[in-house]
Design a protein around this motif. Structure first.
Motif, PDB file in Angstrom:
ATOM      1  N   ALA A 106      33.242  13.175  19.707  1.00  0.00           N
ATOM      2  CA  ALA A 106      32.544  12.847  18.458  1.00  0.00           C
ATOM      3  C   ALA A 106      31.295  13.729  18.352  1.00  0.00           C
ATOM      4  N   ASP A 107      30.873  13.975  17.144  1.00  0.00           N
ATOM      5  CA  ASP A 107      29.662  14.787  16.959  1.00  0.00           C
ATOM      6  C   ASP A 107      28.451  14.052  17.510  1.00  0.00           C
ATOM      7  N   ALA A 108      27.649  14.763  18.284  1.00  0.00           N
ATOM      8  CA  ALA A 108      26.439  14.160  18.839  1.00  0.00           C
ATOM      9  C   ALA A 108      25.486  13.744  17.721  1.00  0.00           C
ATOM     10  N   GLU A 109      25.540  14.475  16.607  1.00  0.00           N
ATOM     11  CA  GLU A 109      24.678  14.135  15.465  1.00  0.00           C
ATOM     12  C   GLU A 109      24.978  12.730  14.938  1.00  0.00           C
TER      13      GLU A 109
ATOM     14  N   LYS B 108      28.916  18.282  20.706  1.00  0.00           N
ATOM     15  CA  LYS B 108      29.686  17.072  20.992  1.00  0.00           C
ATOM     16  C   LYS B 108      28.909  16.100  21.884  1.00  0.00           C
ATOM     17  N   ASN B 109      29.396  14.898  21.845  1.00  0.00           N
ATOM     18  CA  ASN B 109      28.780  13.789  22.565  1.00  0.00           C
ATOM     19  C   ASN B 109      28.704  14.028  24.080  1.00  0.00           C
ATOM     20  N   GLN B 110      29.739  14.655  24.646  1.00  0.00           N
ATOM     21  CA  GLN B 110      29.762  14.873  26.097  1.00  0.00           C
ATOM     22  C   GLN B 110      28.552  15.696  26.554  1.00  0.00           C
ATOM     23  N   ALA B 111      28.225  16.741  25.813  1.00  0.00           N
ATOM     24  CA  ALA B 111      27.083  17.587  26.173  1.00  0.00           C
ATOM     25  C   ALA B 111      25.784  16.773  26.116  1.00  0.00           C
ATOM     26  N   ALA B 128      13.527  11.893  23.520  1.00  0.00           N
ATOM     27  CA  ALA B 128      13.732  11.793  22.070  1.00  0.00           C
ATOM     28  C   ALA B 128      14.958  12.628  21.729  1.00  0.00           C
ATOM     29  N   MET B 129      15.761  12.130  20.824  1.00  0.00           N
ATOM     30  CA  MET B 129      16.945  12.890  20.412  1.00  0.00           C
ATOM     31  C   MET B 129      16.850  13.158  18.920  1.00  0.00           C
ATOM     32  N   LYS B 130      16.969  14.399  18.564  1.00  0.00           N
ATOM     33  CA  LYS B 130      16.827  14.768  17.156  1.00  0.00           C
ATOM     34  C   LYS B 130      17.889  15.765  16.740  1.00  0.00           C
ATOM     35  N   LYS B 131      18.245  15.691  15.478  1.00  0.00           N
ATOM     36  CA  LYS B 131      19.088  16.736  14.917  1.00  0.00           C
ATOM     37  C   LYS B 131      18.194  17.952  14.677  1.00  0.00           C
TER      38      LYS B 131
END
Lengths: 134, 148
Positions: A106-109, B108-111, B128-131
């Motif tokens: 899934a997209d991490a975004e 992707k989520n795995q990374a 913190a996680m940001k686009k």
């Protein structure tokens, strides 16, 4: 006349006993080690991970499929609408933890959006599920 | 005559076959439905409010997850195994370091999980996680992609 002696008792069941013992042992093993889980609404291939922290006692499970759609409370929605659903649910039930089962592809975004919006509706704890890397 | 009146007790052998069948069925059932403790959890306590300051009292260290799922710190692309030592270096730069994970579209989520776990392993508490677009709004200095 040849005397063969007394007739031997039939013991054809004996070979099955070790088999039954082994099968019972395997059954006991799977009963003890396994954790039963309800099948989710979507097949999720969890990301590999190494860390394992303590599990929350109660948490609502939200699924994020590889297609980026969010599956929650028997409904399929886009990530941006998930917090509205959660808000109405939490107002009724009073939980403050959400468990996210997000596909590794899934997209991490999507996941970040979801977490950000959960924070905005005052969810205190977010738990991300991973799979033990072998 | 008494002997004739008594019912004759015949020794009956109970067949084991149905029991074995049932045990095998149970075994197959539990083998198929069980997941042998393979799932793990990563817990996040969400902050109650938005932080007002960004540069004065703590250092913000960006980590980039690119569209091709490569991970970059200080402009260097790093393999997953090298993330933890690199983050330990980041942690030693200041008394309080906040790791900002910047995610590009398509990553992707795995990374993301690899980066979060490396940060936890290195002892970084604040993550913190940001686009990318949101990160650029907070810190315009990272608009060049963190030294790419």
């Amino acid at each position: 006349m040849i005397d063969f002696g007394p007739e031997r008792l039939s013991r054809d069941y004996e070979w099955r006993l070790p088999l039954i013992s082994v099968v019972f042992l395997m059954l006991t093993f799977f009963l003890i080690t396994g954790t039963m889980q309800a099948a989710g609404p979507v097949k999720v291939d969890l990301p590999k991970g190494a860390l394992d922290e303590t599990r929350p006692a109660e948490a609502v499970t939200v699924y994020v499929g590889a297609d980026g759609l969010v599956y929650m409370l028997d409904q399929v929605i886009e990530a941006r609408f998930a917090p509205f659903m959660l808000r109405s649910y939490f107002m009724k039930e009073g939980h403050r933890s959400v468990q996210v089962k997000a596909d590794k592809n899934a997209d991490a975004e999507t996941l970040i959006d979801l977490m950000e919006q959960m924070r905005e509706i005052n969810i205190e704890e977010i738990v991300i599920l991973t799979e033990h890397a072998r | 005559m008494d002997i004739l009146d008594k019912p004759v007790r015949r020794s009956r052998k109970i067949s084991l076959t149905p029991m074995i069948d049932i045990v095998f069925l149970l075994l197959i059932f539990f083998m198929l439905i069980n997941t042998i403790g393979s799932t793990q959890v990563l817990r996040f306590a969400t902050p109650s409010g938005e932080r007002k300051s960004t540069e004065k009292d703590f250092t913000l260290s960006p980590v980039f997850i690119r569209s091709d799922n490569s991970i970059q710190i200080d402009g260097k692309t790093l393999p997953v195994q090298a993330l933890k030592p690199e983050m330990e270096k980041l942690k030693s730069r200041a008394t309080e370091v906040t790791l900002m994970i910047v995610v590009e579209p398509g990553a992707k989520n795995q990374a993301l999980i690899y980066v979060i776990e490396a940060a936890r392993g290195a002892g970084l508490k604040n993550i913190a996680m940001k686009k990318l677009e949101d990160a650029q709004a907070i810190l315009p200095s990272i608009s060049d992609g963190g030294g790419q």
